[in-house]
Design an enzyme around this catalytic site. Structure first.
Site, PDB file in Angstrom:
ATOM      1  N   GLU A  40      -6.799   4.913   7.757  1.00  0.00           N
ATOM      2  CA  GLU A  40      -6.592   6.340   7.442  1.00  0.00           C
ATOM      3  C   GLU A  40      -7.860   6.941   6.843  1.00  0.00           C
ATOM      4  OE1 GLU A  40      -2.981   5.641   5.302  1.00  0.00           O
ATOM      5  OE2 GLU A  40      -1.983   5.250   7.222  1.00  0.00           O
ATOM      6  N   LYS A  53      -0.005   4.252  -0.337  1.00  0.00           N
ATOM      7  CA  LYS A  53      -0.708   5.443   0.192  1.00  0.00           C
ATOM      8  C   LYS A  53      -0.526   6.616  -0.789  1.00  0.00           C
ATOM      9  CE  LYS A  53      -0.215   3.381   4.677  1.00  0.00           C
ATOM     10  NZ  LYS A  53      -0.094   3.504   6.114  1.00  0.00           N
ATOM     11  N   SER A  98       3.634  -1.344  10.442  1.00  0.00           N
ATOM     12  CA  SER A  98       5.091  -1.278  10.649  1.00  0.00           C
ATOM     13  C   SER A  98       5.806  -2.579  10.293  1.00  0.00           C
ATOM     14  CB  SER A  98       5.417  -0.844  12.082  1.00  0.00           C
ATOM     15  OG  SER A  98       4.953   0.479  12.305  1.00  0.00           O
ATOM     16  N   HIS A 144      -9.477   1.255   4.911  1.00  0.00           N
ATOM     17  CA  HIS A 144      -8.200   1.509   5.580  1.00  0.00           C
ATOM     18  C   HIS A 144      -8.428   2.485   6.741  1.00  0.00           C
ATOM     19  CE1 HIS A 144      -4.139   2.730   6.417  1.00  0.00           C
ATOM     20  NE2 HIS A 144      -3.755   1.621   5.811  1.00  0.00           N
ATOM     21  N   GLU A 191      -4.994  -4.535  10.860  1.00  0.00           N
ATOM     22  CA  GLU A 191      -4.008  -3.468  11.018  1.00  0.00           C
ATOM     23  C   GLU A 191      -4.337  -2.657  12.282  1.00  0.00           C
ATOM     24  OE1 GLU A 191      -2.010  -2.367   7.043  1.00  0.00           O
ATOM     25  OE2 GLU A 191      -3.835  -1.195   7.189  1.00  0.00           O
ATOM     26  N   GLY A 242       2.540   3.012  10.677  1.00  0.00           N
ATOM     27  CA  GLY A 242       3.454   4.136  10.494  1.00  0.00           C
ATOM     28  C   GLY A 242       4.138   4.594  11.775  1.00  0.00           C
ATOM     29  N   ASN A 271       0.852  -1.190   0.000  1.00  0.00           N
ATOM     30  CA  ASN A 271       0.000   0.000   0.000  1.00  0.00           C
ATOM     31  C   ASN A 271       0.891   1.244   0.000  1.00  0.00           C
ATOM     32  OD1 ASN A 271      -1.846   2.009   0.391  1.00  0.00           O
ATOM     33  ND2 ASN A 271      -2.442   1.381   2.457  1.00  0.00           N
TER      34      ASN A 271
HETATM   35  P1  13P Z   1       3.047   1.002   7.652  1.00  0.00           P
HETATM   36  O1  13P Z   1       3.616  -0.303   7.125  1.00  0.00           O
HETATM   37  O2  13P Z   1       3.718   2.208   7.098  1.00  0.00           O
HETATM   38  O3  13P Z   1       2.948   0.973   9.144  1.00  0.00           O
HETATM   39  O4  13P Z   1       1.551   1.071   7.098  1.00  0.00           O
HETATM   40  C1  13P Z   1       0.725  -0.017   7.231  1.00  0.00           C
HETATM   41  C2  13P Z   1      -0.501   0.224   6.451  1.00  0.00           C
HETATM   42  O5  13P Z   1      -1.293   1.085   6.801  1.00  0.00           O
HETATM   43  C3  13P Z   1      -0.709  -0.576   5.249  1.00  0.00           C
HETATM   44  O6  13P Z   1      -2.001  -0.427   4.777  1.00  0.00           O
END
Ligand code: 13P
Length: 263
Positions: A103, A16, A219, A101, A173, A179, A14
């Site tokens: 976010e 983003k 992460s 997601h 997640e 992140g 992903n």
């Molecule tokens: P990170 O791997 O940057 O923590 O992000 C995970 C994520 O949100 C994947 O969709």
């Protein structure tokens, strides 16, 4: 005995809202392609670039086994929905769509009901879907992870059926792990993924639920990916930041293929 849904691991990258430059997106694909191609027997990889780079990335991927997906979509097929993209529009060159997601849930206020509608629209249009669920840090600290994740899975899959199982993936997640560099303890990830499988079984039946894949995300990097992909009941990982660094993602693919190659 491994209890994964498929023989291959699934790694979903992903990206983003990165990279800002389309040329860099193509370079990133070119940078990870050799490692992915070398691992195709044991690892399935899907890349999720931002919408504007989908077409360019699709051109680079043509003829390869690497799959492509979008990070979101709307639930209607067409109409007066300014700014939205429908799964029917993605169908030509994507195999996958991520929905729900955190976010989008946290920053844009997406609800379980919206996620359920999106998941159903993706499946109806013949694409595969990754439905994301996960608790906030406050929930985790209060010992409410199971309750939150159970409710999210039930609500987000409200419009899915047993027929969808092989195209349905759930990514666990934990929001506090995204992140943050604070990846979840594999034991916590394992218990929650086991819970997700139980809830999915109740929803669509045990036979169909066995075909549903469950991923861990939050992460994930080359140093910790093994601790997740080696877990029974874990079918792979949803990788964010580490998927933007070609060398790091190539290592993630290699480590995963080593774990799966030994099965
Ligand atoms: P990170 O791997 O940057 O923590 O992000 C995970 C994520 O949100 C994947 O969709």
């Amino acid at each position: 005995m491994p209890q994964q849904a498929t023989e291959k691991a699934l790694l979903a990258a992903n990206w983003k809202m990165n990279p800002v430059d389309g040329g860099e997106a193509v370079d990133l694909v070119r940078g990870v392609m050799p490692a992915i191609t070398a691992a195709t027997e044991s690892v399935e990889v899907a890349l999720f670039p931002p919408f504007p780079w989908l077409l360019g990335v699709a051109e680079v991927l043509e003829g390869s086994s690497i799959e492509l997906g979008a990070q979101d979509c709307f639930w209607e097929i067409s109409g007066a929905y300014t700014g939205e993209v429908s799964p029917a529009m993605l169908k030509g060159w994507c195999q996958w769509v991520i929905v729900g997601h955190s976010e989008r849930r946290v920053i844009l206020g997406e609800t379980d009901d919206m996620v359920a509608r999106k998941a159903a629209a993706v499946l109806t249009n013949g694409l595969s879907v990754i439905v994301c669920v996960g608790e906030l840090e406050d929930h985790y600290d209060a010992g409410r992870s199971d309750e939150i994740v159970t409710a999210q899975v039930k609500a987000s899959l409200a419009n899915c059926s047993a027929d969808d199982s092989s195209r349905l993936v759930i990514a666990y997640e934990p929001v506090w792990a995204i992140g943050s560099g604070k990846n979840a303890d594999p034991e916590h990830a394992y218990k929650t993924m086991r819970l997700i499988r139980r809830v999915v079984s109740e929803l669509i039946g045990a036979g169909a639920a066995r075909k549903v894949r469950v991923l861990y995300g939050g992460s994930v990097n080359a140093a910790n990916v093994e601790s997740y992909v080696e877990l029974p009941l874990c079918d792979g990982c949803l990788v964010g930041g580490a998927s933007l660094k070609a060398e790091e993602f190539a290592k993630i693919v290699k480590v995963t293929s080593e774990v799966y190659g030994h099965r």
